[in-house]
Design an enzyme around this catalytic site. Structure first.
Site, mmCIF file in Angstrom:
data_model
loop_
_atom_site.group_PDB
_atom_site.id
_atom_site.type_symbol
_atom_site.label_atom_id
_atom_site.label_comp_id
_atom_site.label_asym_id
_atom_site.label_seq_id
_atom_site.Cartn_x
_atom_site.Cartn_y
_atom_site.Cartn_z
ATOM 1 N N GLY A 181 59.038 -4.975 -70.674
ATOM 2 C CA GLY A 181 57.596 -5.956 -70.307
ATOM 3 C C GLY A 181 56.801 -5.392 -70.597
ATOM 4 N N GLY A 197 54.937 -7.190 -73.181
ATOM 5 C CA GLY A 197 54.431 -8.428 -74.266
ATOM 6 C C GLY A 197 54.064 -8.777 -73.141
ATOM 7 N N GLY A 246 50.486 -8.680 -69.445
ATOM 8 C CA GLY A 246 49.592 -7.873 -68.125
ATOM 9 C C GLY A 246 49.078 -6.005 -68.612
ATOM 10 N N ASP A 259 67.337 -8.831 -71.196
ATOM 11 C CA ASP A 259 67.125 -9.020 -70.031
ATOM 12 C C ASP A 259 67.399 -7.667 -68.974
ATOM 13 N N ARG A 304 68.185 -6.922 -66.262
ATOM 14 C CA ARG A 304 69.598 -7.299 -65.291
ATOM 15 C C ARG A 304 70.882 -6.487 -66.168
ATOM 16 N N TYR A 359 53.255 -0.633 -52.371
ATOM 17 C CA TYR A 359 53.207 -0.948 -50.698
ATOM 18 C C TYR A 359 54.692 -0.558 -51.081
ATOM 19 N N LYS A 391 60.281 -1.645 -54.810
ATOM 20 C CA LYS A 391 59.590 -0.877 -55.403
ATOM 21 C C LYS A 391 59.720 0.760 -54.517
ATOM 22 N N PRO A 444 49.652 0.913 -59.956
ATOM 23 C CA PRO A 444 48.557 0.355 -60.092
ATOM 24 C C PRO A 444 48.258 -0.035 -58.922
HETATM 25 C C1 HXC Z 1 60.685 -18.877 -53.282
HETATM 26 C C2 HXC Z 1 61.924 -18.460 -55.675
HETATM 27 C C3 HXC Z 1 60.251 -18.270 -55.598
HETATM 28 C C4 HXC Z 1 59.445 -18.648 -55.115
HETATM 29 C C5 HXC Z 1 62.165 -18.553 -57.444
HETATM 30 N N1 HXC Z 1 62.691 -18.187 -56.021
HETATM 31 N N2 HXC Z 1 60.672 -18.781 -57.398
HETATM 32 N N3 HXC Z 1 61.899 -18.561 -54.208
HETATM 33 N N4 HXC Z 1 59.367 -18.620 -54.287
HETATM 34 N N5 HXC Z 1 57.713 -18.795 -56.159
HETATM 35 C C6 HXC Z 1 63.394 -17.868 -55.790
HETATM 36 C C7 HXC Z 1 64.456 -19.022 -57.315
HETATM 37 O O1 HXC Z 1 64.943 -20.610 -56.372
HETATM 38 C C8 HXC Z 1 66.059 -18.664 -56.969
HETATM 39 O O2 HXC Z 1 66.666 -18.618 -55.861
HETATM 40 C C9 HXC Z 1 65.647 -17.079 -57.372
HETATM 41 O O3 HXC Z 1 64.726 -16.946 -57.226
HETATM 42 C C10 HXC Z 1 66.077 -17.007 -58.552
HETATM 43 O O4 HXC Z 1 65.052 -17.796 -59.907
HETATM 44 P P1 HXC Z 1 65.346 -18.263 -60.946
HETATM 45 O O5 HXC Z 1 64.785 -18.973 -61.241
HETATM 46 O O6 HXC Z 1 66.575 -18.792 -61.414
HETATM 47 O O7 HXC Z 1 65.121 -16.729 -61.286
HETATM 48 P P2 HXC Z 1 64.962 -15.465 -62.840
HETATM 49 O O8 HXC Z 1 64.978 -17.570 -64.281
HETATM 50 O O9 HXC Z 1 65.155 -15.252 -63.740
HETATM 51 O O10 HXC Z 1 63.466 -15.968 -63.012
HETATM 52 C C11 HXC Z 1 62.626 -14.533 -61.593
HETATM 53 C C12 HXC Z 1 61.594 -14.562 -61.780
HETATM 54 C C13 HXC Z 1 60.262 -15.406 -62.023
HETATM 55 C C14 HXC Z 1 61.075 -13.337 -61.030
HETATM 56 C C15 HXC Z 1 62.068 -16.013 -60.265
HETATM 57 O O11 HXC Z 1 59.282 -15.941 -61.733
HETATM 58 C C16 HXC Z 1 59.899 -14.250 -63.150
HETATM 59 O O12 HXC Z 1 60.722 -14.885 -64.288
HETATM 60 N N6 HXC Z 1 59.010 -13.084 -63.574
HETATM 61 C C17 HXC Z 1 58.927 -12.682 -64.141
HETATM 62 C C18 HXC Z 1 57.888 -11.879 -63.937
HETATM 63 C C19 HXC Z 1 57.114 -11.622 -62.309
HETATM 64 O O13 HXC Z 1 57.544 -11.659 -61.902
HETATM 65 N N7 HXC Z 1 56.187 -10.666 -62.701
HETATM 66 C C20 HXC Z 1 55.107 -10.074 -61.776
HETATM 67 C C21 HXC Z 1 54.809 -9.219 -61.654
HETATM 68 S S1 HXC Z 1 53.651 -8.347 -60.437
HETATM 69 P P3 HXC Z 1 68.313 -20.007 -55.590
HETATM 70 O O14 HXC Z 1 67.882 -19.419 -54.090
HETATM 71 O O15 HXC Z 1 67.024 -21.163 -55.706
HETATM 72 O O16 HXC Z 1 68.922 -19.813 -56.790
HETATM 73 C C22 HXC Z 1 54.438 -7.312 -58.686
HETATM 74 C C23 HXC Z 1 53.797 -6.169 -58.038
HETATM 75 C C24 HXC Z 1 51.804 -7.793 -58.117
HETATM 76 O O17 HXC Z 1 55.392 -6.843 -59.401
HETATM 77 C C25 HXC Z 1 51.389 -6.993 -57.067
HETATM 78 C C26 HXC Z 1 50.453 -7.803 -56.460
HETATM 79 C C27 HXC Z 1 49.223 -7.318 -56.686
HETATM 80 P P1 NAP Z 2 53.452 -9.657 -65.687
HETATM 81 O O1 NAP Z 2 52.266 -9.618 -66.505
HETATM 82 O O2 NAP Z 2 54.428 -10.952 -65.043
HETATM 83 O O3 NAP Z 2 54.840 -8.462 -65.940
HETATM 84 C C1 NAP Z 2 56.154 -8.616 -66.360
HETATM 85 C C2 NAP Z 2 56.931 -8.541 -67.459
HETATM 86 O O4 NAP Z 2 58.240 -8.019 -67.070
HETATM 87 C C3 NAP Z 2 56.791 -9.698 -67.918
HETATM 88 O O5 NAP Z 2 56.344 -8.985 -69.645
HETATM 89 C C4 NAP Z 2 58.433 -10.000 -68.625
HETATM 90 O O6 NAP Z 2 58.734 -10.165 -69.560
HETATM 91 C C5 NAP Z 2 59.137 -8.586 -67.819
HETATM 92 N N1 NAP Z 2 60.315 -8.960 -67.062
HETATM 93 C C6 NAP Z 2 59.759 -9.749 -66.383
HETATM 94 N N2 NAP Z 2 62.293 -9.816 -65.768
HETATM 95 C C7 NAP Z 2 62.763 -9.334 -67.063
HETATM 96 C C8 NAP Z 2 63.613 -9.089 -66.785
HETATM 97 N N3 NAP Z 2 64.746 -9.709 -66.003
HETATM 98 N N4 NAP Z 2 64.289 -8.125 -68.151
HETATM 99 C C9 NAP Z 2 62.997 -7.906 -68.670
HETATM 100 N N5 NAP Z 2 61.869 -8.210 -68.821
HETATM 101 C C10 NAP Z 2 61.636 -8.349 -67.566
HETATM 102 O O7 NAP Z 2 53.628 -8.472 -64.209
HETATM 103 P P2 NAP Z 2 52.044 -7.193 -64.440
HETATM 104 O O8 NAP Z 2 50.589 -7.125 -63.715
HETATM 105 O O9 NAP Z 2 51.965 -7.202 -65.557
HETATM 106 O O10 NAP Z 2 52.603 -5.436 -63.684
HETATM 107 C C11 NAP Z 2 53.818 -4.627 -64.736
HETATM 108 C C12 NAP Z 2 54.454 -3.803 -63.249
HETATM 109 O O11 NAP Z 2 53.080 -3.631 -62.841
HETATM 110 C C13 NAP Z 2 55.455 -4.012 -62.570
HETATM 111 O O12 NAP Z 2 55.914 -3.584 -62.619
HETATM 112 C C14 NAP Z 2 54.557 -4.787 -61.761
HETATM 113 O O13 NAP Z 2 55.179 -4.700 -60.720
HETATM 114 C C15 NAP Z 2 53.301 -3.811 -61.638
HETATM 115 N N6 NAP Z 2 51.826 -3.853 -60.595
HETATM 116 C C16 NAP Z 2 50.879 -5.082 -60.817
HETATM 117 C C17 NAP Z 2 50.326 -4.554 -60.403
HETATM 118 C C18 NAP Z 2 48.811 -5.617 -61.128
HETATM 119 O O14 NAP Z 2 48.132 -5.480 -60.022
HETATM 120 N N7 NAP Z 2 48.914 -6.522 -61.900
HETATM 121 C C19 NAP Z 2 50.274 -4.456 -59.310
HETATM 122 C C20 NAP Z 2 50.963 -3.257 -58.494
HETATM 123 C C21 NAP Z 2 52.700 -2.922 -59.219
HETATM 124 P P3 NAP Z 2 59.973 -11.251 -70.181
HETATM 125 O O15 NAP Z 2 58.945 -12.513 -68.995
HETATM 126 O O16 NAP Z 2 59.400 -12.220 -71.442
HETATM 127 O O17 NAP Z 2 60.989 -11.090 -69.636
#
Ligand code: HXC
Ligand code: NAP
Length: 294
Positions: free
Chosen positions: A33, A35, A37, A83, A85, A165, A180, A206
Site C-alpha cells: 500500500g 502508493g 498516504g 492483492d 488477500r 483502537y 488491528k 499512527p
Molecule cells: C458498508 C461497505 C462499505 C461501506 C464496502 N462495503 N464499503 N459496507 N459501508 N462504506 C462492503 C460492500 O458492500 C461489500 O459487502 C464488502 O464491503 C466488500 O466491498 P467491495 O467493494 O466488494 O470490496 P473491495 O473491492 O475488495 O474493496 C475493499 C474496500 C475498499 C475496503 C471496500 O474501501 C478499499 O479498497 N479500501 C482500501 C483503502 C482503505 O480502506 N483505506 C483505509 C485505511 S485507513 P457486500 O455484502 O455488499 O458484498 C485506516 C485507519 C484510519 O485503516 C483511522 C481513522 C482516522
Molecule cells: P490509505 O491511503 O487508504 O492506504 C491504504 C493502502 O492499502 C492503499 O495504498 C491501498 O492500495 C492498499 N490496499 C488496500 N487493500 C489492499 C489489498 N487488498 N492488497 C494490497 N494493497 C491494498 O490509508 P492510510 O491512511 O495511508 O493508512 C495506512 C495505514 O495506516 C493503514 O494500515 C491504516 O490502518 C493505518 N492508520 C492510518 C491512520 C491515519 O490517520 N491515516 C490512522 C491510524 C492507522 P490499492 O488501493 O492500490 O490496493
C-alpha cells in the site's frame, strides 16, 4: 491569567533524516500500500536512506503515484500489482522483488481496509473484507518473508502498521479495530517465534495523520471534527515524515534489540479518556442513519 498552550513542537521538515545517509543502501524494502498516504510517506523515508523500494498494491494509479514519488528521491523502485488477500500473488510479488533487488530484508505491512459502519448494518462480506485485508493479508506477507529468510538463514525486520483502537475498541469501525488488535497480537507471537532466526517484528501505530489520499468514507468521517488540531493533546495532528522516521528507526541497526514492541506515534491522543467523556452519541446518529431496520 491562563497558562500558555503551546502544544508539542513541530517536527523537522520533510527531507531531514535522523539516521545516517545510506543506512538502507543495498536493502530492498517491501511496503504494501505504498502508493498512497502513509505507506508512500514511509517508503519515501526508506528511499531517502538508500533503500530500493518495492511497492505492492492493487490499483495501477496508486502504483504509478508511489513509483513517481520514490523516483523523485533518486531511489530505485519496483511496483507489483498484488492483492494481499491472495497468498499466491504475494509469492509472485516477492519473486519479482527478489529477482530485481535481492531478497527484501524489510517488510512494512501498511496496507489496510476500513470504512465506518454501525456493527448492526455490517454485512458478513464487509466484515470479511476488512479482516481479510488488514489482518490476513499482513500475516500472509509476513509468512512469505519469514519462510524465505528462515530458509536462507538471513536476518530481516517486519513493521506492522496498527491503530490505537487495538486497545480501546473502535465504535463504528468494529471490523478494523478487531483486525488491528489481531495485528498487534500477531506482532508479539511472530517476534518470539522468529527472534531466534534473526527476524525482528514490531508494530507502529499512527495517531491522526490526515492526507489527501484518504478514502471518501474516512474523509467524511473526519469532517465531523473540523478543528482536528484542537482535539489532540499535542494541539496538532501528525506530519507524515514523523511516522516514516519511526518506521525507519524500528527497521534500522539501532533498533535490533527492539522486537515485539508496539510504538505509538500519536502525541498521547489515545490516552485521552476520562470517566466524564462527552455525552454519548450513537454511531447511527453520528452517521445520520435512521432507526435500525432488519
Ligand atoms: C458498508 C461497505 C462499505 C461501506 C464496502 N462495503 N464499503 N459496507 N459501508 N462504506 C462492503 C460492500 O458492500 C461489500 O459487502 C464488502 O464491503 C466488500 O466491498 P467491495 O467493494 O466488494 O470490496 P473491495 O473491492 O475488495 O474493496 C475493499 C474496500 C475498499 C475496503 C471496500 O474501501 C478499499 O479498497 N479500501 C482500501 C483503502 C482503505 O480502506 N483505506 C483505509 C485505511 S485507513 P457486500 O455484502 O455488499 O458484498 C485506516 C485507519 C484510519 O485503516 C483511522 C481513522 C482516522
Ligand atoms: P490509505 O491511503 O487508504 O492506504 C491504504 C493502502 O492499502 C492503499 O495504498 C491501498 O492500495 C492498499 N490496499 C488496500 N487493500 C489492499 C489489498 N487488498 N492488497 C494490497 N494493497 C491494498 O490509508 P492510510 O491512511 O495511508 O493508512 C495506512 C495505514 O495506516 C493503514 O494500515 C491504516 O490502518 C493505518 N492508520 C492510518 C491512520 C491515519 O490517520 N491515516 C490512522 C491510524 C492507522 P490499492 O488501493 O492500490 O490496493
Amino acid at each position: 491569567m491562563t497558562q500558555n498552550r503551546i502544544g508539542l513542537p513541530p517536527p523537522p521538515p520533510v527531507g531531514t533524516t535522523a539516521l545516517a545517509p545510506g543506512t538502507f543502501a543495498g536493502t530492498a524494502v517491501f511496503v504494501t500500500g505504498a502508493g498512497t498516504g502513509l505507506g508512500k510517506a514511509i517508503a519515501s523515508e526508506f528511499a531517502r536512506l538508500g533503500a530500493a523500494i518495492v511497492i505492492a498494491s492493487r490499483k495501477p494509479e496508486h502504483l504509478a503515484a508511489g513509483a513517481e514519488a520514490i523516483r523523485a528521491l533518486g531511489a530505485e523502485v519496483l511496483t507489483v500489482a498484488c492483492d494481499i488477500r491472495e497468498p499466491e500473488q504475494i509469492t509472485a510479488a516477492f519473486d519479482a522483488a527478489t529477482e530485481r533487488f535481492g531478497r527484501p530484508a524489510v517488510l512494512v505491512n501498511n496496507a489496510a481496509a476500513n470504512f465506518p459502519v454501525p456493527a448492526e448494518d455490517m454485512s458478513p462480506n464487509a466484515w470479511r473484507t476488512v479482516v481479510d485485508i488488514t489482518l490476513n493479508g499482513a500475516f500472509f506477507c509476513s509468512r512469505e518473508l519469514g519462510r524465505r529468510h528462515l530458509a536462507a538463514g538471513t536476518p530481516a525486520s517486519i513493521v506492522n502498521v496498527g491503530a490505537s483502537y487495538a486497545w480501546t475498541g473502535g465504535p463504528g469501525f468494529a471490523h478494523s479495530a478487531a483486525a488491528k488488535a489481531g495485528l498487534k497480537n500477531l506482532t508479539e507471537s511472530l517476534a518470539v517465534e522468529w527472534g531466534p532466526y534473526g527476524i525482528q517484528v514490531n508494530c507502529l501505530v499512527p495517531g491522526l495523520f490526515p492526507h489527501e489520499d484518504m478514502t471518501a468514507d474516512i474523509q467524511d468521517n473526519l469532517e465531523r471534527t473540523h478543528d482536528k488540531d484542537a482535539c489532540q493533546p499535542a494541539l496538532r495532528v501528525g506530519q507524515r515524515q514523523e511516522l516514516g522516521w519511526a518506521a525507519t528507526f524500528l527497521a534500522s541497526p539501532f533498533a535490533r534489540f527492539i522486537s515485539g514492541h508496539t510504538l505509538v506515534v500519536d502525541g498521547a491522543n489515545w490516552q485521552r479518556r476520562s470517566l466524564t467523556n462527552p455525552p454519548v452519541v450513537t454511531i447511527r446518529d453520528q452517521m445520520n442513519r435512521g432507526p435500525f431496520e432488519a
